[in-house]
Design a protein around this motif. Sequence first.
Motif, short mmCIF file in Angstrom:
data_model
loop_
_atom_site.label_atom_id
_atom_site.label_comp_id
_atom_site.label_asym_id
_atom_site.label_seq_id
_atom_site.Cartn_x
_atom_site.Cartn_y
_atom_site.Cartn_z
N VAL A 50 0.86 -1.19 0.00
CA VAL A 50 0.00 0.00 0.00
C VAL A 50 0.89 1.24 0.00
O VAL A 50 2.06 1.19 0.38
CB VAL A 50 -0.97 0.02 1.20
N GLU A 51 0.30 2.34 -0.40
CA GLU A 51 1.07 3.58 -0.51
C GLU A 51 1.17 4.22 0.87
O GLU A 51 0.45 5.15 1.22
CB GLU A 51 0.39 4.52 -1.51
N THR A 52 2.10 3.67 1.66
CA THR A 52 2.29 4.15 3.02
C THR A 52 3.77 4.06 3.35
O THR A 52 4.61 3.96 2.45
CB THR A 52 1.43 3.31 3.99
N ASN A 53 4.11 4.07 4.65
CA ASN A 53 5.53 4.02 5.01
C ASN A 53 6.02 2.57 5.17
O ASN A 53 5.24 1.62 5.11
CB ASN A 53 5.80 4.82 6.29
N GLU A 54 7.31 2.43 5.38
CA GLU A 54 7.93 1.10 5.48
C GLU A 54 7.36 0.31 6.65
O GLU A 54 7.11 -0.89 6.54
CB GLU A 54 9.44 1.24 5.62
N LYS A 55 7.14 0.97 7.78
CA LYS A 55 6.65 0.30 8.97
C LYS A 55 5.31 -0.39 8.72
O LYS A 55 5.11 -1.55 9.08
CB LYS A 55 6.52 1.31 10.12
N GLN A 56 4.40 0.33 8.09
CA GLN A 56 3.07 -0.23 7.84
C GLN A 56 3.14 -1.41 6.88
O GLN A 56 2.49 -2.44 7.08
CB GLN A 56 2.15 0.85 7.27
N ASN A 57 3.92 -1.27 5.82
CA ASN A 57 4.05 -2.38 4.86
C ASN A 57 4.71 -3.59 5.49
O ASN A 57 4.32 -4.73 5.21
CB ASN A 57 4.83 -1.92 3.62
N ASN B 82 2.11 -5.37 7.61
CA ASN B 82 1.17 -6.12 6.77
C ASN B 82 1.82 -7.38 6.19
O ASN B 82 1.19 -8.44 6.11
CB ASN B 82 0.65 -5.23 5.64
N TYR C 89 4.93 0.23 -4.52
CA TYR C 89 4.57 0.90 -3.27
C TYR C 89 5.50 0.47 -2.14
O TYR C 89 5.92 1.29 -1.31
CB TYR C 89 3.13 0.57 -2.89
N SER D 178 8.84 2.79 -0.37
CA SER D 178 8.88 3.09 1.07
C SER D 178 10.05 2.41 1.77
O SER D 178 10.45 2.80 2.86
CB SER D 178 7.56 2.66 1.73
#
Length: 464
Positions: free
Chosen positions: A53-60, A63, A109, A113
């Motif tokens: 997803v188009e977010t930061n490294e932590k979130q990816n 997930n 994405y 990130s």
Amino acid sequence: MFIGREKELSQLNHIYNSGKFEFAVIYGRRRVGKTAIINQFIKDKAAICFTGVETNEKQNLENFSRAVFQFSTGIETDTVFNSFQSALEYVFEISINKRIVLCIDEYPYVARSSKSLASTLQLLIDKYKDKSKLFLILCGSSMSYMEDNVLAYKAPLYGRRTAQLKILPFEFKEACNYFPKLSDEEKALAYGIVGGTPQYLLLINDKLSIEDNIKNIYLSPVSSIFEEPNNLLKQEVREPAIYNAIISAIATGSSKLSEISSKIGENTSVCATYIKNLVSLGIIKKELPYGDVSVRKTIYSIEDNMFRFWYRFIPENTSIISRGAVDLAYSRIAPHLSEYMGAVFEEICKQYLWHELLKGNTPVNFSDLGRWWGNNPKTKQQTEIDIMGTEGKEKAIFGECKWTNADIDTGVLDTLVERSELFNFNSKHLYLFAKNGFTQGCIEKAKEYKNVTLVNYADILNEK
């Protein structure tokens, strides 16, 4: 509903059955069905599927960790690996004794990130490729990113992939599977207005007329496609306004770089850069007269039918569409549909010739097909040939395509014969393509020439 893609699935299964480490790159425009192909492929396989997803490294990373632990333990957990390297190494390790598919969808994405992700994959592939049974799939919709940062020579992952699949929109015959209840003519019109992209094909309701489909798909402000071109451009490019202007200029008749530049008020060098990006996205195409290499003769046209239809008819009618005047908007479009379908029919005819070539049914084994345009020294006028293809320097085919209700008469055949005489080939074969058919005079004259093939649209539709 999953339709078609037998070739792509066969390729993926062939790779999968090798039993050794494999790394496939799957890419293509948004909405073209990449994820659907992957889901169909892995439905009976042990697979870890993760969508960036188009977010930061932590979130990816969180997930991705959930996806990995869900696969390995069968339970949901909030446990997170401390890095992508440790997460990926864990997957490589558990795939040493077991065939596992790891698919990272929307890879751009994740990689944007996590700047070190590509190098990490490079490191782990080199470490495990000889002992792991992992089938790694990286999938992405950002064409430029996948080509420049995954497939390109300077990319960290260059040389590691064992396969790549560029997923393209369906051709006409494949697209027809989405609307079996439409009449023969309506099938061509449906393909002409939405093209071969699966997500747009699903918008066609084959229980309704083409008029009602156009009204529902394009002339309703609440339709999912009403803002689609703008939304797609915003996802792909940084300055959608200029891209919009360029596509609009091409859709309304500006085909040369100088004409496009003049129409949008930007210099040619600026336009050239934007046009190059649109070509790489598969939205517009660059054309030269068949067999010519002169850059100054380059013209541009819109390759994707959905974009071509939208930019041809929607912007100029936006105000009345937004006011709910659907019938009025359609009345402005309807008179131009037959003309609009001319280029669509040419493309359908080219696809037919390619199919015939692959079956060994063409008198000329052409290596490419294209349009030709140039000066006729006899008439001192510009002239055009819809389809041209050559086999070396000895043989050529020439084709003329007519999407008109009237049967094609001898005049069209005579014109094609005259234009073919502009070229010096020892062997020439002519094709006439008609929407409805040919007059008896044209049929008789074609027999006299002995090098003419007459093809009805119905022949194309019923081709096996």
